[in-house]
Design a protein around this motif. Structure first.
Motif, PDB file in Angstrom:
ATOM      1  N   ARG A 100       0.829  -1.200   0.000  1.00  0.00           N
ATOM      2  CA  ARG A 100       0.000   0.000   0.000  1.00  0.00           C
ATOM      3  C   ARG A 100       0.869   1.258   0.000  1.00  0.00           C
ATOM      4  O   ARG A 100       2.055   1.216   0.319  1.00  0.00           O
ATOM      5  N   LYS A 101       0.246   2.372  -0.319  1.00  0.00           N
ATOM      6  CA  LYS A 101       0.902   3.673  -0.268  1.00  0.00           C
ATOM      7  C   LYS A 101       1.265   3.994   1.169  1.00  0.00           C
ATOM      8  O   LYS A 101       0.464   3.793   2.088  1.00  0.00           O
ATOM      9  N   GLY A 102       2.471   4.513   1.377  1.00  0.00           N
ATOM     10  CA  GLY A 102       2.915   4.872   2.713  1.00  0.00           C
ATOM     11  C   GLY A 102       2.414   6.230   3.147  1.00  0.00           C
ATOM     12  O   GLY A 102       1.703   6.928   2.399  1.00  0.00           O
ATOM     13  N   LEU A 149       7.750   5.978   0.704  1.00  0.00           N
ATOM     14  CA  LEU A 149       7.503   4.986   1.751  1.00  0.00           C
ATOM     15  C   LEU A 149       6.308   4.133   1.349  1.00  0.00           C
ATOM     16  O   LEU A 149       5.283   4.662   0.899  1.00  0.00           O
ATOM     17  N   VAL A 150       6.446   2.819   1.479  1.00  0.00           N
ATOM     18  CA  VAL A 150       5.323   1.925   1.202  1.00  0.00           C
ATOM     19  C   VAL A 150       5.037   1.094   2.443  1.00  0.00           C
ATOM     20  O   VAL A 150       5.901   0.923   3.316  1.00  0.00           O
ATOM     21  N   LYS A 151       3.840   0.586   2.506  1.00  0.00           N
ATOM     22  CA  LYS A 151       3.430  -0.275   3.612  1.00  0.00           C
ATOM     23  C   LYS A 151       3.249  -1.686   3.075  1.00  0.00           C
ATOM     24  O   LYS A 151       2.440  -1.913   2.167  1.00  0.00           O
ATOM     25  N   VAL A 152       4.009  -2.626   3.604  1.00  0.00           N
ATOM     26  CA  VAL A 152       3.960  -4.016   3.163  1.00  0.00           C
ATOM     27  C   VAL A 152       3.221  -4.829   4.217  1.00  0.00           C
ATOM     28  O   VAL A 152       3.629  -4.879   5.381  1.00  0.00           O
ATOM     29  N   ILE A 153       2.126  -5.455   3.808  1.00  0.00           N
ATOM     30  CA  ILE A 153       1.330  -6.290   4.715  1.00  0.00           C
ATOM     31  C   ILE A 153       1.439  -7.727   4.219  1.00  0.00           C
ATOM     32  O   ILE A 153       0.851  -8.105   3.199  1.00  0.00           O
ATOM     33  N   TYR A 154       2.207  -8.524   4.934  1.00  0.00           N
ATOM     34  CA  TYR A 154       2.413  -9.910   4.529  1.00  0.00           C
ATOM     35  C   TYR A 154       1.170 -10.759   4.788  1.00  0.00           C
ATOM     36  O   TYR A 154       0.422 -10.515   5.739  1.00  0.00           O
ATOM     37  N   ASP A 155       0.983 -11.739   3.947  1.00  0.00           N
ATOM     38  CA  ASP A 155      -0.144 -12.664   4.089  1.00  0.00           C
ATOM     39  C   ASP A 155       0.159 -13.659   5.206  1.00  0.00           C
ATOM     40  O   ASP A 155       1.053 -14.496   5.072  1.00  0.00           O
ATOM     41  N   GLY A 156      -0.578 -13.551   6.288  1.00  0.00           N
ATOM     42  CA  GLY A 156      -0.363 -14.450   7.422  1.00  0.00           C
ATOM     43  C   GLY A 156      -1.412 -15.533   7.546  1.00  0.00           C
ATOM     44  O   GLY A 156      -1.519 -16.179   8.607  1.00  0.00           O
TER      45      GLY A 156
END
Length: 454
Positions: free
Chosen positions: A251-253, A258-265
């Motif tokens: 996603r946009k930071g 800056l970016v936001k990384v959300i790992y698949d948990g």
């Protein structure tokens, strides 16, 4: 050492002539003189060429090229490298300054075996003639690099590494250097962080129009440019993750670059045999989906341990992972700082590789734990944590701090002892004496860490 030739490459566009001349003066004043300076100019007209010929007429090391058909920074950098003769390429900003001994220090590092692929240094910013805002960096931090280019655009690349990696991507308009560094990181090339404020960066603030009509048009164009830059940043990080087969939402930071990384948990609950969940009595996870978030990071094959942020009273940080000094003593990172603040260089708010996390609430790779022999029974307190995290690093595995998960405990665990610390030092003395790779020695050690000394 004097036989190492550096090709210093400067890309010029929208150039301030006064700052440009200052930049060139800092290059030609280097104590190490074996270099060529390649200037690739995309400004309309030939003013920069006149500056070079008038102020530096007798220096054959300066090579000036004016591109009649501008094609962007990546194309210009590739063009410069095509004509470069050096064993190392030094990328330097058109308005920035080099410390007088910068090339000499880099040459000394280049003479070591094995040679580095990428070298970067600490830097500060220029405000007129003043140097402000020092940026003290750490060793290669893969997790942090996936969120922002903390290395910057001033760095050194060996010619061999450039050939192996391939050219700068000309389809990129905003972040060709970031994409290049991610490729190098993905291929596990040798990165070296050379301490010292060797690059002095002049932020490109630009001029804001004063007329209302011009200001409105400027704001609209800036907004569109920021959107394009955010899409480009997301695309290059997504491509990097895909090279490892990692599933994540990018996603946009909160700010440009800056970016936001959300790992698949997903699957954390059906893969419990893959990890050990350590949770001390009295510890409470405050974040929703805490295990899912930790497991998303844990799924990376090179991650051995992933921990979270602990908070204390009054909305302050109890620890954001841990750092250790050259005596093996560990300290809670960012202790006492506000949980609402990003921390120095984003240390509180950004996921990153660290030397140690709090074992009171974390996930540990079960196979790694069994192979490394588990916890050392001769150690107590934080020494247990430092030991197993050093075992992970020795095995080529990463320890990751995940700030998206916050925990709280009613009381701290048992302290270390002199006997335990002596045993830890005896076991890891050579490694500990080198210092914490994820902490910069220019910052203070102790509880007031990750702050600028007065």
């Amino acid at each position: 050492m004097d036989d190492i030739l550096f090709s210093i490459i400067i890309y010029a566009a929208h150039t301030n002539r006064l700052y440009f001349r200052d930049c060139i003066e800092s290059v030609v004043a280097q104590s190490y003189g074996t270099f060529e300076l390649i200037i690739v100019d995309e400004n309309p007209g030939t003013d920069l060429g006149r500056i070079v010929s008038e102020f530096f007429p007798e220096d054959p090391r300066i090579i000036y090229r004016h591109l009649r058909r501008p094609g962007g920074k990546a194309r210009a950098l590739n063009y410069a490298i095509d004509t470069a003769k050096g064993q190392y390429y030094v990328f330097h900003g058109q308005h920035d300054r080099l410390s007088g001994n910068a090339l000499a220090l880099i040459a000394a590092e280049a003479a070591k075996k094995p040679a580095f692929s990428i070298l970067y240094t600490d830097c500060d910013e220029l405000d007129g003639a003043d140097r402000v805002h020092p940026h003290f960096k750490s060793a290669l931090n893969i997790e942090l690099l996936r969120q922002t280019n903390y290395i910057g655009t001033s760095f050194v690349v060996s010619a061999a590494a450039y050939v192996g990696l391939g050219r700068f991507r000309t389809e990129l308009s905003f972040y060709p250097e970031w994409e290049f560094l991610l490729r190098a990181s993905d291929r596990r090339m040798k990165f070296v962080h050379l301490g010292g404020l060797l690059f002095h960066i002049r932020p490109d603030d630009g001029l804001t129009p004063e007329e209302p009509a011009e200001l409105a048009a400027w704001k609209k164009a800036k907004k569109e440019e920021d959107k394009k830059a955010a899409r480009e940043a997301g695309a290059i990080v997504t491509a990097s993750l895909k090279r490892f087969g990692l599933t994540a939402e990018v996603r946009k930071g909160s700010r440009p670059g800056l970016v936001k990384v959300i790992y698949d948990g997903s699957g954390w609950d059906i893969h419990r045999n893959d990890y050990l969940l350590l949770k001390d009595p009295g510890v409470r996870a405050l974040s929703r989906h805490a295990l899912e978030r930790l497991y998303g990071v844990f799924r990376q094959p090179d991650v051995a341990i992933v921990g979270c942020r602990f908070i204390g009273g009054g909305l302050t940080v109890e620890n954001a992972g841990y750092i250790f000094d050259t005596n093996g003593l560990s300290y809670p990172a960012c202790h006492g700082q506000s949980i609402l603040a990003p921390g120095y260089e984003g240390r509180i708010s950004l996921r990153q590789d660290v030397s140690a996390v709090d074992l009171s609430y974390c996930l540990i790779d079960k196979k790694f734990y069994e192979r490394c022999g588990g916890f050392d029974g001769d150690l107590v307190g934080r020494d247990i944590m430092t030991d197993i995290c050093l075992k992970a690093a020795a095995a080529g595995r990463r320890v990751v701090y995940e700030p998206a998960v916050t925990a709280y405990r009613a009381r701290n665990g048992a302290p270390s002892s002199e006997a335990s610390n002596a045993a830890l030092l005896d076991k890891w003395k050579k490694r500990i004496r080198k210092g914490d790779p994820y902490y910069n020695p220019n910052l203070p050690m102790g509880l007031s860490n990750y702050t600028l000394s007065e």
